[in-house]
Design a protein around this motif. Structure first.
Motif, short mmCIF file in Angstrom:
data_model
loop_
_atom_site.label_atom_id
_atom_site.label_comp_id
_atom_site.label_asym_id
_atom_site.label_seq_id
_atom_site.Cartn_x
_atom_site.Cartn_y
_atom_site.Cartn_z
N HIS A 42 0.85 -1.19 0.00
CA HIS A 42 0.00 0.00 0.00
C HIS A 42 0.88 1.23 0.00
O HIS A 42 2.08 1.15 0.22
CB HIS A 42 -0.91 -0.03 1.24
N LEU A 43 0.27 2.38 -0.20
CA LEU A 43 0.96 3.65 -0.05
C LEU A 43 1.37 3.85 1.41
O LEU A 43 0.68 3.38 2.33
CB LEU A 43 0.03 4.81 -0.44
N ILE A 44 2.46 4.55 1.64
CA ILE A 44 2.84 4.92 3.00
C ILE A 44 3.30 6.37 3.02
O ILE A 44 3.90 6.85 2.05
CB ILE A 44 3.91 3.96 3.57
N GLY A 45 2.97 7.06 4.10
CA GLY A 45 3.32 8.47 4.22
C GLY A 45 3.03 8.92 5.64
O GLY A 45 3.57 8.37 6.59
N LEU A 46 2.17 9.92 5.78
CA LEU A 46 1.75 10.32 7.13
C LEU A 46 0.84 9.27 7.74
O LEU A 46 0.79 9.12 8.96
CB LEU A 46 1.05 11.68 7.08
N ASP A 47 0.11 8.55 6.92
CA ASP A 47 -0.66 7.40 7.39
C ASP A 47 0.05 6.14 6.97
O ASP A 47 0.65 6.09 5.89
CB ASP A 47 -2.08 7.39 6.78
N VAL A 48 -0.08 5.11 7.79
CA VAL A 48 0.56 3.84 7.41
C VAL A 48 -0.07 3.30 6.13
O VAL A 48 0.66 2.81 5.26
CB VAL A 48 0.52 2.84 8.59
N HIS A 49 -1.38 3.37 6.00
CA HIS A 49 -2.05 3.19 4.69
C HIS A 49 -2.38 4.60 4.23
O HIS A 49 -3.42 5.15 4.61
CB HIS A 49 -3.33 2.37 4.81
N ASP A 50 -1.51 5.19 3.46
CA ASP A 50 -1.60 6.64 3.28
C ASP A 50 -2.92 7.06 2.64
O ASP A 50 -3.31 6.53 1.59
CB ASP A 50 -0.40 7.16 2.47
N MET A 51 -3.57 8.00 3.29
CA MET A 51 -4.82 8.60 2.82
C MET A 51 -5.97 7.59 2.76
O MET A 51 -6.92 7.78 2.00
CB MET A 51 -4.62 9.28 1.46
N GLU A 52 -5.91 6.54 3.57
CA GLU A 52 -7.01 5.57 3.56
C GLU A 52 -8.32 6.21 4.01
O GLU A 52 -9.40 5.72 3.71
CB GLU A 52 -6.68 4.36 4.45
N ASP A 53 -8.23 7.35 4.73
CA ASP A 53 -9.46 8.04 5.11
C ASP A 53 -10.23 8.56 3.91
O ASP A 53 -11.42 8.87 4.02
CB ASP A 53 -9.15 9.21 6.08
#
Lengths: 462, 462
Positions: free
Chosen positions: B341-352
């Motif tokens: 998955h994407l990673i960044g500020l969220d572990v699953h970035d932007m999953e919200d």
């Protein structure tokens, strides 16, 4: 995976007592749901409502999105039935039948709850999180109100039970106390100049985690003990600092510990630190000794304040008669919080119900500066557990406030006070169970006397 | 106390880019508020919305109940002005002027926000918690909707920025990776037969906490790696077990690490564990090597699946052609999740923001068993960061499911598989930044080759 849960008959006895208090009034108690952190799929660790845990036992701590209904059909746990996906993502999950056996309750799928409770008169307690509160409102067609009506009847019945810790509760508090003791010993051992506050916090919380527990509240581990709710941990530890650690365990079954110790980073108190430490220690011990059945908690607070004031008079920091100093709130310049609170499944037990738990009928908070922060004012009875936590703080925000300073100016020897500048904050806190014969300190096994504290602090290099 | 915050001009540049994408459309981005745990006064550690942090920088992580407004009057931070009580309970708090300087924004008291935004057309992102969502609804007179209208315009603009990590973001990911490496080394060193999972978890999280960090997601530290989201830690470590640890740091500024390692409790892989480990490792390394600009992430997933299938064919566990096995989802019996998955500020970035971040326009989740759990299907471009995390699991819930078992029965050598019963779950996961020249493994400094892993595991007595 579902953790092992010890079966106990205590929750069933609590439910029976609650039923007797409620008569025919049914009661619905929510567990609550996990709260999302960044996003729903990345939640904070689930923490069930303490009321739910209390009436279902340790099992309740592991059942999000569940409800306990006490009505004419018996004690029923409504909980999500395990799905096929659960087995892949969450591992083997107990069946409804297994939960029934573990909890001594009837179990039903939570999907059936709506039909069971719709349009019925049922007392309830507010859910701990927004999503469950919304669900609760839909289920009952109304907003819970702990201030009146059926919900208040339930609130009072729950308080009258939770105030008095049964054997299962005492065992939980003892388990929390033992882990809390390990954490404080680990913190003392991990302290050395050149490290940071977060290093010590890490050592303390590791001791809890390595026992399968967490913290009952956000840890305070700081060389700035004068900041009462300090949840930052970035300061380096200097040799001349005192480190204040307010850290308590929460057991897997939800019971809380709440202990503060203050120790010298170097392993040796300075003479001024020693003087003030002894004043606070004296106040704490005298207050604990004064605990007995029917003592009023506010009087314990005032006793702590007066002992503290007397000690500060002896040191030449305060001027005058200790009782008068307390009556005029002069002590509160240095001890601006209450001497403690109830402790149980919550660190401030039942604080979700407001002052109804802490203040007995006919009593309310006093607006006086020296009393307004007091969370508890009951006549204590055997079975109650409280913290006793006097402190002394050099708080710039208070001491530099011109109005406050002017109000006490002839009662403080400011030059003398300035000599104690290496004391920013000292607090000493224990958890105390009142037994019929008197107080039992549950957290007695944590160094508190100066030689014991000094011996426990690491004196090696960082 | 307010922690030290490093000033950076990256957030201002991000805001400028966002403005260019939005044209005249104003945007309001909420930080969110602390979530109560037992009760409001005992909150979980505050975690601000990642969007808020992104556009305000590290500072944003420490500003609950605040909002960032971008409109024709400039970039304005609305935040609670410090109160007199704050100084007593929370210590010195930066003034609005100081925050203005730190954040390169205008600052105003949050009490003024209502008058500023009322009845205006403003795009917004949903607040992370219920209380702030309610406030947001009152402020704007509507419910945010990430699926359409102005809010969707804002969503797409935010995604188009956050997908590509600037230097400040890369520094954050590197910092998270370094702490994550320390945690995994600490976990390996703390592993020994007779200890419990929670002992190793404690050692790993201590390593993060002692660096002033926490976890980016609930840690998985378990000898039951076959339970994909296992957040229990009560099992004792047996000498023949593999321990799977999926633990990642979150920096003080909010950046995430996400790493899984699997190591033998005894310090030595059994021959069967070694065989499967090498298959998973091979799949992970081949997949990382295949990362390059414009590669489709789903193809990386399929490459991992096919390499895994080929390895299992070599071991005699699967029968047939690897590509066909993957086309028929046979691999998914043992690798039932996405490769990352994407990673960044969220572990699953932007999953919200739902699949809008992970799935580029024109693509949506495939219902196929082997693809339905894939969180990401974009063509990768330089600046994107992803995890690569293939695994092999003996999941009873899948292998004992009669329908699933029947569907693959001629493609699995069940007797052979039974010989690998001492492998419950193996996953190997790294965080990878795509640079113009190819992939850079941010978490390369964590033992992964068998000799390195074996050397890092404690072999002393408990």
């Amino acid at each position: 995976m579902f953790p092992p849960v010890e079966k106990s008959n205590a929750p069933q006895k609590r439910r029976e007592k609650l039923r007797r208090a409620l008569g025919d009034l049914p009661a619905l108690i929510p567990a609550g749901a996990p709260r999302g952190r960044n996003y729903a799929g990345n939640p904070y660790p689930f923490r069930a409502s303490s009321h739910f845990i209390y009436f279902l036992g340790d099992l309740g701590a592991h059942l999000p999105r569940s409800w306990l209904l006490l009505d004419e059909d018996g004690d029923t746990l409504f909980t999500p039935a395990p799905s096929a996906d659960d087995a892949l993502w969450h591992g083997p999950t107990p069946s409804l039948a297994a939960l029934s056996e573990l909890g001594n309750v009837t179990t039903r799928d939570v999907a059936e709850l709506d039909a069971v409770v719709r349009d019925r008169r049922i007392a309830t307690l507010p859910a701990p999180d927004g999503a469950t509160r919304m669900h609760q409102r839909q289920l009952l067609g109304r907003i819970p109100d702990v201030q009146k009506g059926d919900d208040l009847v339930l609130v009072d019945a729950v308080i009258s039970l939770r105030l008095f810790h049964d054997d299962h509760a005492v065992a939980g508090l003892e388990q929390a106390a033992a882990a809390t003791a390990a954490a404080h010993r680990a913190g003392m051992a991990a302290t050395a100049p050149g490290r940071h506050e977060w290093h010590v916090r890490a050592a303390m919380e590791q001791a809890l985690m390595a026992r399968g527990m967490g913290t009952a509240y956000p840890s305070i581990v700081t060389v700035h003990g004068e900041v009462l709710h300090n949840n930052a941990y970035h300061h380096p530890l200097e040799a001349q600092d005192l480190l204040l650690a307010d850290v308590g365990a929460e057991t897997a079954g939800g019971w809380a510990g709440d202990v503060t110790r203050t120790w010298p980073v170097s392993g040796t108190f300075s003479p001024t630190q020693r003087d003030i430490y002894n004043v606070v220690l004296q106040a704490q011990k005298r207050t604990i000794e004064a605990i007995r059945p029917m003592v009023r908690y506010r009087d314990l607070h005032l006793k702590a304040a007066e002992t503290l004031a007397a000690g500060l008079v002896n040191l030449g920091i305060l001027l005058g008669d200790p009782a008068e100093l307390v009556a005029d709130d002069v002590h509160a310049m240095f001890f601006p919080h209450g001497v403690g609170h109830l402790i149980g499944l919550d660190v401030h037990d039942m604080e979700d119900l407001g002052d109804r738990a802490g203040y007995q009928k006919g009593r309310r908070r006093d607006a006086r500066f020296g009393l307004s922060f007091l969370r508890l004012d009951r006549d204590l009875l055997p079975g109650m557990a409280v913290t006793i936590e006097p402190g002394f703080y050099n708080v710039p925000a208070l001491l530099e406030d011109e109005t406050r300073r002017a109000a006490v100016k002839d009662r403080v020897n400011w030059d003398k006070l300035a000599q104690f500048a290496d004391v920013r904050g000292i607090r000493i806190e224990d958890d105390v169970l009142l037994e019929p014969g008197g107080p039992r300190v549950l957290t007695a096994d944590i160094p508190k006397e100066i030689p014991d504290v000094e011996a426990a602090v690491n004196t090696g290099a960082p």
